[in-house]
Design a protein around this motif. Structure first.
Motif, PDB file in Angstrom:
ATOM      1  N   SER A   7     -12.693  42.470  87.593  1.00 24.96           N
ATOM      2  CA  SER A   7     -12.628  41.295  88.492  1.00 24.96           C
ATOM      3  C   SER A   7     -13.366  40.107  87.885  1.00 24.96           C
ATOM      4  O   SER A   7     -12.995  38.956  88.124  1.00 24.96           O
ATOM      5  N   GLY A   8     -14.377  40.374  87.063  1.00 20.46           N
ATOM      6  CA  GLY A   8     -15.082  39.286  86.386  1.00 20.46           C
ATOM      7  C   GLY A   8     -14.208  38.595  85.360  1.00 20.46           C
ATOM      8  O   GLY A   8     -14.291  37.383  85.157  1.00 20.46           O
ATOM      9  N   LEU A   9     -13.343  39.361  84.711  1.00 19.17           N
ATOM     10  CA  LEU A   9     -12.428  38.771  83.735  1.00 19.17           C
ATOM     11  C   LEU A   9     -11.324  37.984  84.438  1.00 19.17           C
ATOM     12  O   LEU A   9     -10.880  36.952  83.953  1.00 19.17           O
ATOM     13  N   ASN A  10     -10.921  38.506  85.604  1.00 20.27           N
ATOM     14  CA  ASN A  10      -9.807  37.882  86.323  1.00 20.27           C
ATOM     15  C   ASN A  10     -10.280  36.969  87.443  1.00 20.27           C
ATOM     16  O   ASN A  10      -9.744  37.006  88.551  1.00 20.27           O
ATOM     17  N   VAL A  11     -11.263  36.140  87.170  1.00 18.22           N
ATOM     18  CA  VAL A  11     -11.793  35.263  88.235  1.00 18.22           C
ATOM     19  C   VAL A  11     -10.736  34.262  88.703  1.00 18.22           C
ATOM     20  O   VAL A  11     -10.823  33.722  89.799  1.00 18.22           O
ATOM     21  N   GLY A  12      -9.710  34.054  87.868  1.00 13.47           N
ATOM     22  CA  GLY A  12      -8.618  33.157  88.266  1.00 13.47           C
ATOM     23  C   GLY A  12      -7.877  33.673  89.484  1.00 13.47           C
ATOM     24  O   GLY A  12      -7.230  32.916  90.205  1.00 13.47           O
ATOM     25  N   LYS A  13      -7.976  34.958  89.741  1.00 11.87           N
ATOM     26  CA  LYS A  13      -7.276  35.540  90.899  1.00 11.87           C
ATOM     27  C   LYS A  13      -7.920  35.110  92.216  1.00 11.87           C
ATOM     28  O   LYS A  13      -7.296  35.186  93.264  1.00 11.87           O
ATOM     29  N   ILE A  14      -9.178  34.690  92.155  1.00 10.22           N
ATOM     30  CA  ILE A  14      -9.848  34.191  93.371  1.00 10.22           C
ATOM     31  C   ILE A  14      -9.214  32.824  93.672  1.00 10.22           C
ATOM     32  O   ILE A  14      -9.320  31.909  92.851  1.00 10.22           O
ATOM     33  N   GLY A  15      -8.548  32.730  94.791  1.00 16.23           N
ATOM     34  CA  GLY A  15      -7.849  31.478  95.119  1.00 16.23           C
ATOM     35  C   GLY A  15      -6.797  31.193  94.061  1.00 16.23           C
ATOM     36  O   GLY A  15      -6.773  30.128  93.447  1.00 16.23           O
ATOM     37  N   GLU A  16      -5.922  32.174  93.836  1.00 10.73           N
ATOM     38  CA  GLU A  16      -4.924  32.146  92.759  1.00 10.73           C
ATOM     39  C   GLU A  16      -4.079  30.863  92.763  1.00 10.73           C
ATOM     40  O   GLU A  16      -3.716  30.341  91.702  1.00 10.73           O
ATOM     41  N   ASP A  17      -3.777  30.357  93.981  1.00 16.09           N
ATOM     42  CA  ASP A  17      -2.915  29.173  94.080  1.00 16.09           C
ATOM     43  C   ASP A  17      -3.501  27.971  93.357  1.00 16.09           C
ATOM     44  O   ASP A  17      -2.775  27.092  92.906  1.00 16.09           O
ATOM     45  N   LEU A  18      -4.836  27.939  93.275  1.00 22.40           N
ATOM     46  CA  LEU A  18      -5.474  26.809  92.598  1.00 22.40           C
ATOM     47  C   LEU A  18      -5.108  26.785  91.113  1.00 22.40           C
ATOM     48  O   LEU A  18      -5.091  25.734  90.480  1.00 22.40           O
ATOM     49  N   CYS A  19      -4.825  27.941  90.558  1.00 26.17           N
ATOM     50  CA  CYS A  19      -4.539  28.033  89.115  1.00 26.17           C
ATOM     51  C   CYS A  19      -3.051  27.974  88.802  1.00 26.17           C
ATOM     52  O   CYS A  19      -2.657  27.464  87.751  1.00 26.17           O
ATOM     53  N   ASN A  20      -2.204  28.504  89.703  1.00 26.68           N
ATOM     54  CA  ASN A  20      -0.764  28.567  89.419  1.00 26.68           C
ATOM     55  C   ASN A  20      -0.175  27.224  89.026  1.00 26.68           C
ATOM     56  O   ASN A  20       0.687  27.143  88.165  1.00 26.68           O
ATOM     57  N   ASN A  21      -0.631  26.190  89.705  1.00 32.01           N
ATOM     58  CA  ASN A  21      -0.066  24.866  89.463  1.00 32.01           C
ATOM     59  C   ASN A  21      -1.009  23.950  88.718  1.00 32.01           C
ATOM     60  O   ASN A  21      -0.809  22.738  88.715  1.00 32.01           O
ATOM     61  N   CYS A  22      -2.025  24.504  88.115  1.00 30.35           N
ATOM     62  CA  CYS A  22      -3.046  23.635  87.520  1.00 30.35           C
ATOM     63  C   CYS A  22      -2.656  23.193  86.119  1.00 30.35           C
ATOM     64  O   CYS A  22      -2.474  24.027  85.208  1.00 30.35           O
ATOM     65  N   TRP A  23      -2.543  21.875  85.937  1.00 26.03           N
ATOM     66  CA  TRP A  23      -2.150  21.340  84.630  1.00 26.03           C
ATOM     67  C   TRP A  23      -3.258  21.516  83.585  1.00 26.03           C
ATOM     68  O   TRP A  23      -3.008  21.441  82.386  1.00 26.03           O
ATOM     69  N   ALA A  24      -4.494  21.756  84.036  1.00 21.39           N
ATOM     70  CA  ALA A  24      -5.621  21.813  83.096  1.00 21.39           C
ATOM     71  C   ALA A  24      -6.000  23.248  82.728  1.00 21.39           C
ATOM     72  O   ALA A  24      -7.018  23.466  82.092  1.00 21.39           O
ATOM     73  N   TYR A  25      -5.140  24.226  83.090  1.00 22.08           N
ATOM     74  CA  TYR A  25      -5.592  25.622  82.964  1.00 22.08           C
ATOM     75  C   TYR A  25      -5.934  26.022  81.529  1.00 22.08           C
ATOM     76  O   TYR A  25      -6.779  26.867  81.294  1.00 22.08           O
ATOM     77  N   ARG A  26      -5.271  25.397  80.550  1.00 22.32           N
ATOM     78  CA  ARG A  26      -5.548  25.769  79.151  1.00 22.32           C
ATOM     79  C   ARG A  26      -6.949  25.328  78.708  1.00 22.32           C
ATOM     80  O   ARG A  26      -7.474  25.797  77.713  1.00 22.32           O
ATOM     81  N   TYR A  27      -7.534  24.383  79.436  1.00 18.95           N
ATOM     82  CA  TYR A  27      -8.847  23.833  79.038  1.00 18.95           C
ATOM     83  C   TYR A  27      -9.948  24.190  80.024  1.00 18.95           C
ATOM     84  O   TYR A  27     -11.036  23.634  79.987  1.00 18.95           O
ATOM     85  N   CYS A  28      -9.628  25.108  80.917  1.00 18.06           N
ATOM     86  CA  CYS A  28     -10.575  25.472  81.971  1.00 18.06           C
ATOM     87  C   CYS A  28     -11.799  26.201  81.386  1.00 18.06           C
ATOM     88  O   CYS A  28     -11.740  26.750  80.288  1.00 18.06           O
ATOM     89  N   LYS A  29     -12.901  26.109  82.111  1.00 17.17           N
ATOM     90  CA  LYS A  29     -14.101  26.829  81.670  1.00 17.17           C
ATOM     91  C   LYS A  29     -14.579  27.778  82.758  1.00 17.17           C
ATOM     92  O   LYS A  29     -15.750  28.144  82.828  1.00 17.17           O
ATOM     93  N   LEU A  30     -13.620  28.158  83.601  1.00 16.27           N
ATOM     94  CA  LEU A  30     -13.956  29.041  84.721  1.00 16.27           C
ATOM     95  C   LEU A  30     -14.448  30.396  84.219  1.00 16.27           C
ATOM     96  O   LEU A  30     -13.833  31.007  83.355  1.00 16.27           O
TER      97      LEU A  30
END
Lengths: 360, 471
Positions: B402-425
């Protein structure tokens, strides 16, 4: 049987253990030594291939008994002077023979052996250097299997040896030109040194290699050739070089393969048919089968550390990976080392089929 | 939204641009095309023709992520089994200073100062565990952390000697983070011999440093002691001096310009790296409100001016020597960020994960004095979700996944995120002690999008004057 120690054992020297039944000079590997810092838990854990061997893994050189030694330069961090040589010196009275393909320390070992009455046998690439008399390629009548790799660490030598043993046991006269310097210890022909020489042009290398194979054909009248192609054929990926060179191209010009087996890592790759097409255009190879090895290249870590970094992958994941690759390609042409016997059977049927249908 | 091109539109001065997420590339376009992409409304033939041409080149694809999952997920156990890179050992929870902003001072949801120290037995067990899980790593490191780690120097020395003697066959490097007050010839000589990288906490000039970094026993500032020790190292241990760096924490009481002058004098040849950070709000009650309170406008203005100078350096209008030592990392980051902007043929895949998170425990594993595992020293030792296991039971794979997949928390925020390649989450960002928090992620998303947007604007601006890739 000559009690023998493999020093040190890592992924590069594992074929010596896995194919220890092939060893010449009555050599019998009884122990293999790894450096404790490498964290190797058991012999089988080095490459996740079962060896069914009673060879003892020793994690410290301090307690070993040495009689015959096979020395191989590991792919791991290991300083010969600091980690290995002190223990060889300490056990000088027990050692009878040293086989070594650790090229950079040949002089040290030669002198040491001379001073201590030890027989020293350096293992080198094949020094035969055929003379080229004309600019004409001889036709090789014997079927040829190429074993090449897309990436380094693909363990293509194990595939070569598995094929060699399979066909040899079936009674075929197999001649294998292997890619490891210790190949001659396993009873196969070492790759010729002239292919690495800078003094020859590419044309001369092509002609010489063709002549080298032709000479073997004339002298041994084999039923089958297995030729390992040194290096890898993969291109640069961003700024990570796969250390490819033109060896594959030169060999493919010198002799034509009837079967080509590609060895590669457990790394996601572009669609297989695209890769196969590229290889066909570049080298004229029609890919028959692909063997997936138990390592994955971590591109991102390699970029960060400016050095190729590999992850060892467990058999369960490899099986899934192989099954998925076969599903995607709609044909059973991807194999893991565990079912390499099936690969050999398929290749044998193909060759028999070619032999039956081809008139010439 | 799913049918619109997966792009981010922005303009810099008179230039109109878009970042194409599928291509991972920034393109300059005309104002008309920009307006069309913004409003999807035009009858201008030229605009429609330009749009068609862009689509033919593979741009303006509507392809988006359908599922958030880190590609490394199926490989977690393989990495943990043989590819660990570094461990950080908390050799003591004790410290001889009581810094006002210290996360262990009682204002944060984490452990507090205590006299607990790591025993040699635990340290050796940690080393054994590390070696057993790094069989495919040739160069690995151990970082020593506290409290003040040098208060337990005996364990540091014995751990290093145990590793070196017991486990030949790897290249080892060692680092230590220290407050710089407990050096002596015994520990300096040892660290010199084993080429320790030393990170000394030093906040700036005497007034700034002493405002926060004070001795526990007499409440006096520690500045004079630290400076005296630094001078001693420079004079007597030149090799150690080369491996010395400073950690600078900017608090409300710090003055950027004053700190900058101080480090320019202390570090004239710039041989030492400066790692500059601000006082952490993470794991603090009311951290959002606190973040606002912690803003020192003068500092921000000064920093932005220095960053502007970095941009001038990038376009060849200013020499490097004119930029602050403390901000220099920004200059390197500019180029680093732009290296990531390259045209990718693969486009956005169905299953992706925002960049930023690494497999917790693999590239770094923090082991506290009790032998419990956490992803790094910045994570609260009270956190249940960030606890990765312990020396007795090994890794907790569920928490690591779950620590690796933190993007799954509030997944919708990431699905459409144009900045996902540069994220530091990463795990630390969303950790809320008992659970991983969507609220924290929302907050972070806003900041990261602003940062990436700014990075792209700077890229376009700098590119007008100089081709960065060929620089």
């Amino acid at each position: 049987m000559n009690q023998t120690t493999l020093l040190p054992v890592d992924i590069e020297s594992m074929p010596i253990i896995r194919f220890s039944n092939n060893l010449v000079d009555d050599l019998n590997i009884t122990s293999a030594v790894s450096l404790k810092g490498w964290g190797i838990k058991s012999i089988d854990s080095i490459d996740y291939k079962s060896t069914l061997t009673s060879i003892e893994l020793i994690n410290s050189l301090k307690y070993m008994e040495m009689k015959n030694l096979i020395l191989n330069k590991p792919s791991r961090f290991c300083d010969f002077t600091q980690h290995i040589f002190p223990y060889i010196k300490e056990n000088r009275e027990q050692i009878e023979k040293i086989y070594s393909c650790w090229t950079s320390v040949h002089n040290i070992l030669e002198e040491f052996s001379k001073n201590n009455d030890i027989e020293y046998i350096p293992l080198k690439y094949n020094m035969e250097d055929p003379t080229v008399l004309s600019y004409e390629l001889s036709r090789i009548r014997t079927p040829i299997i190429f074993s090449a790799s897309l990436e380094e660490r693909s363990d293509k030598f194990s595939t070569q040896m598995a094929l060699y043993n399979y066909f040899s046991k079936k009674g075929y006269n197999v001649q294998m030109v292997g890619t490891k310097q210790y190949g001659e210890l396993l009873g196969v022909i070492n790759f010729p040194q002239f292919m690495f020489e800078k003094k020859y042009s590419n044309t001369e290398k092509i002609l010489k290699f063709n002549q080298f194979i032709k000479n073997i054909e004339i002298n041994t009248v084999p039923d089958l050739f297995i030729i390992g192609i040194p290096g890898s054929v993969g291109p640069f990926i961003d700024n990570i070089s796969t250390h490819f060179d033109d060896m594959a191209y030169l060999i493919s010009n010198a002799v034509a393969a009837d079967i080509t087996v590609i060895n590669t890592l457990c790394t996601p790759m572009p669609p297989a048919n695209e890769v196969f097409l590229q290889l066909q255009y570049k080298y004229g190879w029609v890919i028959d089968d692909v063997v997936i090895n138990c390592f994955l290249l971590d591109y991102s870590l390699s970029k960060t550390l400016k050095k190729k970094e590999y992850i060892k992958i467990c058999p369960e994941y490899i099986h899934k990976f192989v099954n998925k690759a076969n599903e995607n390609y709609n044909e059973d042409m991807f194999f893991s080392y565990d079912n390499v016997n099936k690969l050999c059977t398929i290749i044998e049927s193909k060759l028999v089929d070619y032999g039956t249908s081809n008139l010439i | 939204m799913q049918n619109s091109p997966f792009i981010h539109l922005f303009n810099v001065a008179n230039k109109y641009c878009f970042y194409d997420v599928n291509k991972n590339n920034v393109l300059e376009i005309s104002k008309e095309v920009y307006d069309y992409l913004l409003n999807s409304d035009t009858s201008n033939e030229n605009v429609l023709s330009e749009i068609k041409s862009l689509k033919n080149r593979g741009y303006l694809s509507t392809k988006r992520i359908t599922k958030i999952e880190h590609p490394m997920t199926p490989l977690i156990s393989n990495y943990l089994d043989n590819k660990m890179q570094m461990i950080t050992l908390q050799v003591t929870q004790n410290c001889n200073l009581r810094c006002k902003y210290c996360v262990y001072g009682g204002d944060y949801k984490t452990r507090q100062h205590s006299n607990k120290t790591m025993t040699l037995e635990i340290a050796k067990k940690a080393v054994d565990f590390f070696i057993a899980h790094s069989s495919e790593s040739d160069r690995v490191g151990i970082a020593f952390y506290g409290g003040e780690p040098l208060l337990n120097f005996n364990v540091i020395r014995e751990t290093v000697l145990y590793l070196i003697n017991e486990y030949p066959g790897k290249q080892y490097y060692f680092t230590i983070t220290t407050n710089g007050t407990v050096f002596n010839d015994e520990n300096l000589k040892f660290m010199n011999e084993f080429k320790f990288g030393i990170m000394i906490s030093l906040d700036g000039d005497k007034q700034t440093h002493n405002a926060n970094r004070r001795f526990k026993n007499n409440d006096q500032g520690s500045f004079d002691t630290v400076i005296k020790n630094i001078q001693y190292i420079k004079e007597h241990y030149p090799k150690l001096n080369e491996l010395m760096a400073f950690s600078v924490v900017l608090s409300l009481s710090s003055y950027f310009s004053g700190c900058n002058d101080f480090f320019t004098k202390l570090n004239p040849g710039e041989e030492h790296n400066l790692v500059v950070s601000t006082v952490s709000n993470r794991y603090k009650e009311n951290c959002e409100a606190d973040a606002v309170k912690n803003i020192n406008e003068e500092n921000i203005l000064y920093q932005r001016y220095e960053i502007f100078k970095c941009i001038l350096i990038s376009i060849g209008r200013l020499e490097e020597k004119h930029v602050s030592n403390m901000i220099k990392r920004f200059y390197a980051q500019i180029k680093e960020s732009y290296d990531k902007l390259y045209i990718t043929q693969n486009g956005v895949q169905d299953i992706e994960h925002p960049a930023g998170s690494c497999i917790p425990g693999v590239f770094k594993l923090f082991i506290n004095a009790d032998g419990d595992f956490y992803p790094c020293e910045k994570v609260s030792e009270e956190s249940k979700s960030a606890r990765l296991g312990d020396l007795d039971h090994g890794f907790n794979l569920q928490n690591i996944e779950s620590g690796l997949n933190v993007g799954k928390i509030g997944e919708d925020l990431c699905n459409n995120c144009w900045a996902y390649r540069y994220c530091k989450l990463c795990l630390m960002v969303v950790d809320d002690i008992d659970k991983l928090s969507v609220r924290k992620k929302v907050q972070f998303c806003k900041t990261i999008k602003q940062e990436v947007d700014m990075m792209m604007r700077e890229y376009v601006f700098i590119n007008q004057f100089r081709n960065i890739e060929n620089d």
